[in-house]
Scaffold this motif. Sequence first.
Motif, PDB file in Angstrom:
ATOM      1  N   PRO A   6      77.538  18.898  41.372  1.00  0.00           N
ATOM      2  CA  PRO A   6      77.413  18.894  39.945  1.00  0.00           C
ATOM      3  C   PRO A   6      75.879  17.957  39.697  1.00  0.00           C
ATOM      4  N   ALA A   7      75.381  18.399  38.653  1.00  0.00           N
ATOM      5  CA  ALA A   7      73.989  18.024  38.070  1.00  0.00           C
ATOM      6  C   ALA A   7      73.799  16.423  38.534  1.00  0.00           C
ATOM      7  N   ALA A   8      74.803  15.802  37.943  1.00  0.00           N
ATOM      8  CA  ALA A   8      74.707  14.222  38.203  1.00  0.00           C
ATOM      9  C   ALA A   8      74.704  13.818  39.406  1.00  0.00           C
ATOM     10  N   LEU A   9      75.228  14.533  40.433  1.00  0.00           N
ATOM     11  CA  LEU A   9      75.193  14.289  41.762  1.00  0.00           C
ATOM     12  C   LEU A   9      73.783  14.396  42.536  1.00  0.00           C
ATOM     13  N   LEU A  10      73.148  15.769  42.334  1.00  0.00           N
ATOM     14  CA  LEU A  10      71.982  15.995  42.647  1.00  0.00           C
ATOM     15  C   LEU A  10      71.109  15.030  41.860  1.00  0.00           C
ATOM     16  N   ARG A  11      71.107  14.659  40.793  1.00  0.00           N
ATOM     17  CA  ARG A  11      70.189  13.485  40.353  1.00  0.00           C
ATOM     18  C   ARG A  11      70.426  12.261  40.985  1.00  0.00           C
ATOM     19  N   ASN A  12      71.576  11.848  41.406  1.00  0.00           N
ATOM     20  CA  ASN A  12      71.634  10.577  41.984  1.00  0.00           C
ATOM     21  C   ASN A  12      70.937  10.792  43.380  1.00  0.00           C
ATOM     22  N   ILE A  13      71.130  11.846  44.267  1.00  0.00           N
ATOM     23  CA  ILE A  13      70.635  12.201  45.343  1.00  0.00           C
ATOM     24  C   ILE A  13      69.158  12.090  45.350  1.00  0.00           C
ATOM     25  N   ALA A  14      68.502  12.763  44.213  1.00  0.00           N
ATOM     26  CA  ALA A  14      66.967  12.638  43.984  1.00  0.00           C
ATOM     27  C   ALA A  14      66.485  11.365  43.859  1.00  0.00           C
ATOM     28  N   LYS A  15      67.290  10.248  43.414  1.00  0.00           N
ATOM     29  CA  LYS A  15      66.974   8.751  43.123  1.00  0.00           C
ATOM     30  C   LYS A  15      66.818   8.333  44.607  1.00  0.00           C
ATOM     31  N   VAL A  16      67.647   8.551  45.464  1.00  0.00           N
ATOM     32  CA  VAL A  16      67.937   7.994  46.857  1.00  0.00           C
ATOM     33  C   VAL A  16      66.770   8.514  47.735  1.00  0.00           C
ATOM     34  N   ALA A  17      66.193   9.942  47.204  1.00  0.00           N
ATOM     35  CA  ALA A  17      65.130  10.538  48.136  1.00  0.00           C
ATOM     36  C   ALA A  17      63.987  10.267  47.468  1.00  0.00           C
ATOM     37  N   ASP A  18      63.692   9.377  46.411  1.00  0.00           N
ATOM     38  CA  ASP A  18      62.578   8.855  45.757  1.00  0.00           C
ATOM     39  C   ASP A  18      61.825  10.162  45.246  1.00  0.00           C
ATOM     40  N   VAL A  74      63.120  11.833  38.401  1.00  0.00           N
ATOM     41  CA  VAL A  74      63.849  12.452  37.721  1.00  0.00           C
ATOM     42  C   VAL A  74      63.380  12.417  36.526  1.00  0.00           C
ATOM     43  N   ILE A  75      63.017  13.562  35.944  1.00  0.00           N
ATOM     44  CA  ILE A  75      62.273  13.645  34.325  1.00  0.00           C
ATOM     45  C   ILE A  75      63.162  13.087  33.350  1.00  0.00           C
ATOM     46  N   ASN A  76      64.446  13.725  33.314  1.00  0.00           N
ATOM     47  CA  ASN A  76      65.301  13.849  32.096  1.00  0.00           C
ATOM     48  C   ASN A  76      66.503  13.678  32.742  1.00  0.00           C
ATOM     49  N   ASN A  77      67.387  12.447  32.322  1.00  0.00           N
ATOM     50  CA  ASN A  77      68.615  11.865  32.788  1.00  0.00           C
ATOM     51  C   ASN A  77      69.644  12.378  31.846  1.00  0.00           C
ATOM     52  N   TYR A  78      69.442  12.912  30.740  1.00  0.00           N
ATOM     53  CA  TYR A  78      70.725  13.345  29.885  1.00  0.00           C
ATOM     54  C   TYR A  78      71.407  14.485  30.403  1.00  0.00           C
ATOM     55  N   ASP A  79      72.539  14.253  30.555  1.00  0.00           N
ATOM     56  CA  ASP A  79      73.678  15.179  31.057  1.00  0.00           C
ATOM     57  C   ASP A  79      73.841  16.319  29.927  1.00  0.00           C
ATOM     58  N   GLY A  80      73.866  17.617  30.587  1.00  0.00           N
ATOM     59  CA  GLY A  80      73.835  18.646  29.674  1.00  0.00           C
ATOM     60  C   GLY A  80      72.550  19.294  29.191  1.00  0.00           C
ATOM     61  N   ASP A  81      71.588  18.702  29.018  1.00  0.00           N
ATOM     62  CA  ASP A  81      70.206  19.200  29.004  1.00  0.00           C
ATOM     63  C   ASP A  81      69.772  20.394  30.071  1.00  0.00           C
ATOM     64  N   ILE A  82      69.087  21.236  29.556  1.00  0.00           N
ATOM     65  CA  ILE A  82      68.478  22.209  30.609  1.00  0.00           C
ATOM     66  C   ILE A  82      67.099  21.674  30.506  1.00  0.00           C
ATOM     67  N   GLY A 128      70.744  18.332  21.165  1.00  0.00           N
ATOM     68  CA  GLY A 128      69.383  17.307  20.662  1.00  0.00           C
ATOM     69  C   GLY A 128      69.663  15.849  20.632  1.00  0.00           C
ATOM     70  N   GLY A 129      68.872  15.199  19.847  1.00  0.00           N
ATOM     71  CA  GLY A 129      68.667  13.633  19.896  1.00  0.00           C
ATOM     72  C   GLY A 129      67.576  13.033  20.467  1.00  0.00           C
ATOM     73  N   GLU A 130      67.597  11.905  20.508  1.00  0.00           N
ATOM     74  CA  GLU A 130      66.560  10.950  21.039  1.00  0.00           C
ATOM     75  C   GLU A 130      66.548  11.102  22.449  1.00  0.00           C
ATOM     76  N   ARG A 131      65.552  11.454  23.281  1.00  0.00           N
ATOM     77  CA  ARG A 131      65.342  11.559  24.650  1.00  0.00           C
ATOM     78  C   ARG A 131      64.079  10.409  25.093  1.00  0.00           C
ATOM     79  N   ALA A 132      64.434   9.895  26.311  1.00  0.00           N
ATOM     80  CA  ALA A 132      63.335   9.210  27.186  1.00  0.00           C
ATOM     81  C   ALA A 132      62.938   9.949  28.165  1.00  0.00           C
ATOM     82  N   PHE A 133      61.831  10.418  28.438  1.00  0.00           N
ATOM     83  CA  PHE A 133      61.356  11.116  29.383  1.00  0.00           C
ATOM     84  C   PHE A 133      60.451  10.445  30.623  1.00  0.00           C
TER      85      PHE A 133
END
Length: 400
Positions: free
Chosen positions: A317-329, A332-340, A355-360
């Motif tokens: 899943p996307a969130a797992l790929l994202r967590n691995i990216a953080k471990v690999a340094d 992560v540009i966008n932490n919001y689940d569901g966005d492309i 939509g909505g407020e995003r922090a990039f």
Amino acid sequence: SPDIDFVMSPSRYADRGLGGGSGFMTTVDSVKLHKKLYIDQADIRTFRATGPGGQLARLNTIKDTVSVLEREFSNTVVNGVAAQWYDFNNGWILGDKRLTQAIGKMHQIETTLQHSPRETMDAQNSIAVILNEKSILYTKVDSMIQDAAVSREIDQLNRSGVAWDNYLLSDFPKIGKYRYYLFLNCFNLTADQKRQIEYLKKDGNVLVFVGTPGIINQGDKSTFAQAAIDPSVVSKMTGFNVKQIADGPLVTTIEGSNPIAQNLTGKTYGDASVTGPRFAAQDGVKLGHFSDNDSTSLAIKKFDNWTSIYSAAPTLPAALLRNIAKVADVPVINNYDGDITYVSKNLFAVHSLTGGERAFTVGKQYETAKELFSDRAYAVKNGQFTMQVPEAGTVLFLLQ
């Protein structure tokens, strides 16, 4: 081949509706590696589409249509490929002045970008996604493992918020130096390919192995008939002591407090309809178990100068790929689940259903982020900026 200048194909039919990630039907970064042009045929079923052929992910309004056309354009421009607006001469796009005006704006953006410094590859800050084009020769005709391991993984990669490049395994020796490697369907490996993967086990690299890497032992043979099954290679390639268990559903339930499992405990991934050889890790840190037993199906193992992550189940899943990216340094540009999110070195785009407020998070070297559809600039402070993403909208940023 010197006789081929470009390759073209329609946009992926999977996940191409409003809020989806669409994508390309081949490994476009391998195409670029060989100095060829890839052309994405964006045959989007706009709100004007009619007839049986016009119903696939058909869009209902002019607003939704423009947003998806902007998404397709953003994906091509971020990834450094070309777009063909392909409406079968049915007027799905060219028959409406508002749509041609939207396409005209995209043409202006592309013209501007051609005179702006930009790079579509950034190996150190991206995932190298490796696909083996020959693995399909070694799976059953009715097996869905390739779909689960490759096609559905693309949907998750597009939602990870992380840059990723995809290559054929046969091009592996030619690619740049990455820190995060994801091996999706590398079921059969030649002796040279095994050596190339071994060479990556250094420099703090993170290697993620899905399924049964190298279980088809080709050795120095090249024909299907001469290949053999060798489960011991799975242990060799992954660095885990793995044990084959009874065939069953390739589904993992995530567990534990490791950073890779953060906010994912109890969540499952994989596909119960996809069965086949299963291997359970006997060492490393347990991050998940099979859905039908407690054997380890997801684990991490840290070595002196590299890290291995093994997943028996496909479609991480996307969130797992994202967590691995953080471990690999890897950023992560966008932490919001569901966005492309599509990302290259100084371009990125977001397509959002909610939509909505995003922090990039974009890197401290940048001062501004210019949104190219609206021509609005945002100040980047300490590598971050916030904005309001439109509901069912698309935004495209040039970082400067």
